[in-house]
Design a protein around this motif. Structure first.
Motif, PDB file in Angstrom:
ATOM      1  N   ASP A  96       0.688  -1.089   0.497  1.00  0.00           N
ATOM      2  CA  ASP A  96      -0.364  -0.243  -0.207  1.00  0.00           C
ATOM      3  C   ASP A  96       0.386   1.138  -0.290  1.00  0.00           C
ATOM      4  OD1 ASP A  96       0.853   0.750   2.324  1.00  0.00           O
ATOM      5  OD2 ASP A  96      -1.103  -0.118   3.798  1.00  0.00           O
ATOM      6  N   SER A  97       0.333   2.407   0.263  1.00  0.00           N
ATOM      7  CA  SER A  97       0.900   3.803  -0.242  1.00  0.00           C
ATOM      8  C   SER A  97       1.992   3.922   1.232  1.00  0.00           C
ATOM      9  CB  SER A  97      -0.056   4.754  -0.173  1.00  0.00           C
ATOM     10  OG  SER A  97      -0.850   4.490   0.877  1.00  0.00           O
ATOM     11  N   SER A  98       1.853   3.133   2.406  1.00  0.00           N
ATOM     12  CA  SER A  98       2.590   3.167   3.511  1.00  0.00           C
ATOM     13  C   SER A  98       3.886   2.269   2.911  1.00  0.00           C
ATOM     14  CB  SER A  98       2.132   3.045   4.438  1.00  0.00           C
ATOM     15  OG  SER A  98       1.779   1.599   4.825  1.00  0.00           O
ATOM     16  N   GLY A  99       4.020   1.608   2.363  1.00  0.00           N
ATOM     17  CA  GLY A  99       5.254   0.359   2.010  1.00  0.00           C
ATOM     18  C   GLY A  99       4.872  -1.002   2.408  1.00  0.00           C
ATOM     19  N   GLU A 100       3.433  -1.034   2.985  1.00  0.00           N
ATOM     20  CA  GLU A 100       3.050  -1.918   3.841  1.00  0.00           C
ATOM     21  C   GLU A 100       2.755  -3.196   2.881  1.00  0.00           C
ATOM     22  OE1 GLU A 100       3.955  -2.927   7.423  1.00  0.00           O
ATOM     23  OE2 GLU A 100       4.415  -1.083   6.866  1.00  0.00           O
ATOM     24  N   PRO A 101       2.894  -4.235   2.854  1.00  0.00           N
ATOM     25  CA  PRO A 101       2.206  -5.323   1.924  1.00  0.00           C
ATOM     26  C   PRO A 101       0.880  -5.738   2.505  1.00  0.00           C
ATOM     27  CG  PRO A 101       4.348  -6.192   2.582  1.00  0.00           C
ATOM     28  CD  PRO A 101       3.965  -5.544   3.870  1.00  0.00           C
ATOM     29  N   VAL A 102       0.147  -5.708   1.457  1.00  0.00           N
ATOM     30  CA  VAL A 102      -1.761  -5.902   1.652  1.00  0.00           C
ATOM     31  C   VAL A 102      -1.789  -6.820   1.085  1.00  0.00           C
ATOM     32  CG1 VAL A 102      -2.309  -3.554   2.030  1.00  0.00           C
ATOM     33  CG2 VAL A 102      -2.019  -4.821  -0.632  1.00  0.00           C
ATOM     34  N   LEU A 103      -1.461  -7.530   0.298  1.00  0.00           N
ATOM     35  CA  LEU A 103      -0.952  -9.384  -0.341  1.00  0.00           C
ATOM     36  C   LEU A 103      -0.136  -9.627  -1.238  1.00  0.00           C
ATOM     37  CD1 LEU A 103      -4.255 -10.761  -1.340  1.00  0.00           C
ATOM     38  CD2 LEU A 103      -3.621  -9.081  -3.979  1.00  0.00           C
ATOM     39  N   GLU A 104       0.235 -11.206  -0.991  1.00  0.00           N
ATOM     40  CA  GLU A 104       1.223 -11.810  -1.596  1.00  0.00           C
ATOM     41  C   GLU A 104       0.700 -12.769  -1.651  1.00  0.00           C
ATOM     42  OE1 GLU A 104       2.746 -13.095   2.759  1.00  0.00           O
ATOM     43  OE2 GLU A 104       3.323 -11.140   2.135  1.00  0.00           O
ATOM     44  N   GLY A 105       1.873 -13.453  -3.139  1.00  0.00           N
ATOM     45  CA  GLY A 105       1.775 -15.136  -3.679  1.00  0.00           C
ATOM     46  C   GLY A 105       3.238 -15.028  -4.206  1.00  0.00           C
ATOM     47  N   HIS A 106       3.062 -15.946  -5.071  1.00  0.00           N
ATOM     48  CA  HIS A 106       4.309 -16.885  -5.339  1.00  0.00           C
ATOM     49  C   HIS A 106       3.734 -16.850  -7.052  1.00  0.00           C
ATOM     50  CE1 HIS A 106       3.477 -20.637  -4.221  1.00  0.00           C
ATOM     51  NE2 HIS A 106       4.462 -21.206  -5.054  1.00  0.00           N
ATOM     52  N   ALA A 107       4.658 -17.074  -7.640  1.00  0.00           N
ATOM     53  CA  ALA A 107       4.763 -17.842  -9.030  1.00  0.00           C
ATOM     54  C   ALA A 107       6.421 -19.005  -9.288  1.00  0.00           C
ATOM     55  CB  ALA A 107       5.273 -16.823  -9.779  1.00  0.00           C
ATOM     56  N   THR A 108       6.075 -19.121 -10.185  1.00  0.00           N
ATOM     57  CA  THR A 108       6.856 -20.255 -10.594  1.00  0.00           C
ATOM     58  C   THR A 108       7.559 -20.221 -12.148  1.00  0.00           C
ATOM     59  OG1 THR A 108       5.705 -22.043  -9.400  1.00  0.00           O
ATOM     60  CG2 THR A 108       7.866 -22.967 -10.650  1.00  0.00           C
ATOM     61  N   ALA A 109       8.871 -19.931 -11.902  1.00  0.00           N
ATOM     62  CA  ALA A 109       9.731 -19.679 -13.007  1.00  0.00           C
ATOM     63  C   ALA A 109       9.944 -21.056 -13.928  1.00  0.00           C
ATOM     64  CB  ALA A 109      10.713 -19.201 -12.991  1.00  0.00           C
ATOM     65  N   GLU A 110       9.882 -21.491 -14.749  1.00  0.00           N
ATOM     66  CA  GLU A 110      10.027 -21.880 -16.050  1.00  0.00           C
ATOM     67  C   GLU A 110      11.821 -23.033 -16.249  1.00  0.00           C
ATOM     68  OE1 GLU A 110       9.488 -21.709 -20.137  1.00  0.00           O
ATOM     69  OE2 GLU A 110       7.008 -20.522 -19.456  1.00  0.00           O
ATOM     70  N   GLY A 111      12.392 -22.515 -14.837  1.00  0.00           N
ATOM     71  CA  GLY A 111      13.337 -23.279 -14.515  1.00  0.00           C
ATOM     72  C   GLY A 111      14.121 -22.067 -13.314  1.00  0.00           C
ATOM     73  N   TRP A 112      15.593 -22.541 -13.736  1.00  0.00           N
ATOM     74  CA  TRP A 112      16.011 -22.027 -12.632  1.00  0.00           C
ATOM     75  C   TRP A 112      17.536 -22.230 -12.923  1.00  0.00           C
ATOM     76  CZ3 TRP A 112      19.055 -22.428  -7.280  1.00  0.00           C
ATOM     77  CH2 TRP A 112      18.608 -24.387  -7.217  1.00  0.00           C
ATOM     78  N   MET A 113      18.701 -21.292 -12.024  1.00  0.00           N
ATOM     79  CA  MET A 113      20.027 -22.064 -11.785  1.00  0.00           C
ATOM     80  C   MET A 113      21.034 -21.126 -13.301  1.00  0.00           C
ATOM     81  SD  MET A 113      20.957 -25.430 -10.280  1.00  0.00           S
ATOM     82  CE  MET A 113      22.946 -25.138  -9.783  1.00  0.00           C
ATOM     83  N   ASP A 114      20.862 -21.053 -14.641  1.00  0.00           N
ATOM     84  CA  ASP A 114      21.353 -21.014 -15.500  1.00  0.00           C
ATOM     85  C   ASP A 114      21.152 -19.487 -16.667  1.00  0.00           C
ATOM     86  OD1 ASP A 114      19.456 -22.085 -16.482  1.00  0.00           O
ATOM     87  OD2 ASP A 114      20.975 -23.278 -18.166  1.00  0.00           O
ATOM     88  N   LYS A 115      20.346 -18.831 -16.585  1.00  0.00           N
ATOM     89  CA  LYS A 115      20.098 -18.139 -17.450  1.00  0.00           C
ATOM     90  C   LYS A 115      19.019 -17.442 -16.607  1.00  0.00           C
ATOM     91  CE  LYS A 115      17.051 -20.445 -20.550  1.00  0.00           C
ATOM     92  NZ  LYS A 115      17.116 -20.692 -21.701  1.00  0.00           N
TER      93      LYS A 115
END
Length: 160
Positions: free
Chosen positions: A96-115
Motif C-alpha cells: 500500500d501507500s505506506s509500503g506495507e504488504p497487503v497481498l502476497e503470493g508466488h509464481a514459479t519460473a520455468e527453470g532456474w540456475m543458468d539463465k
C-alpha cells in the motif's frame, strides 16, 4: 555456457571455452567458473527504469514485464517476467501507500540456475480497496541472508 564478468565497470559475456583460453593467457585471472558467476539473458536489459520514482523493472536476476508502470487494474491481472531464483520460486507482493504488504503470493519460473526463465501468475486484487499500490516481484533468498540477497522489481498500479 556463458559467464558474465565485470572489468573496470564494464560487463563481458564469455563462453566457457573462451573463458578457459583467456584464463590460460591471464586475461581473466580468477574470473571463470567462480561461484559468483551471473547468468545473463542477452535479450533482457538489466538497466533500471528511467523513472526515479518508480521501482526498478529489471535487476540482474529478475525482470518485470507486466504489469506496466502506472497500469490500472481491477478484479485480477496477469503479472509476468523472467527470473533466476532458487527453486524457481518468484515471491510477489502488493504494497500500500505506506509500503506495507497487503497481498502476497508466488509464481514459479520455468527453470532456474543458468539463465533468466519466464514466469507468470494471475493476481486477484478484487478484495483491495481502490487506490494506488506497488506490485513487487523478487528473487527468493532461502539462505537466511548467507547467500546472494534477494532482488526485487516493481511497478506502481492503480486498483479500481
Amino acid at each position: 555456457m556463458r559467464s558474465t564478468r565485470t572489468f573496470s565497470g564494464r560487463r563481458a559475456v564469455v563462453s566457457a571455452a573462451l573463458c578457459g583460453a583467456l584464463v590460460g593467457v591471464g586475461a581473466l585471472a580468477g574470473g571463470c567458473g567462480s561461484e559468483d558467476a551471473v547468468a545473463e539473458d542477452p535479450e533482457v536489459s538489466t538497466q533500471p527504469s528511467e523513472e526515479a520514482s518508480a521501482p526498478p523493472r529489471t535487476s540482474g536476476l529478475i525482470v518485470l514485464s507486466a504489469p506496466a508502470e502506472g497500469a490500472t487494474v481491477e478484479g485480477s491481472f496477469e503479472a509476468s517476467g523472467k527470473a533466476n531464483s532458487p527453486e524457481a520460486n518468484v515471491p510477489w507482493e502488493i504494497r500500500d501507500s505506506s509500503g506495507e504488504p497487503v497481498l502476497e503470493g508466488h509464481a514459479t519460473a520455468e527453470g532456474w540456475m543458468d539463465k533468466l526463465y519466464p514466469w507468470k501468475t494471475t493476481v486477484d486484487v478484487s478484495d483491495l480497496e481502490p487506490g494506488t499500490y506497488v506490485f513487487i516481484a523478487r528473487t527468493d533468498d532461502t539462505s537466511d541472508g548467507e547467500g546472494k540477497p534477494a532482488e526485487e522489481v516493481g511497478a506502481t498500479i492503480t486498483v479500481e
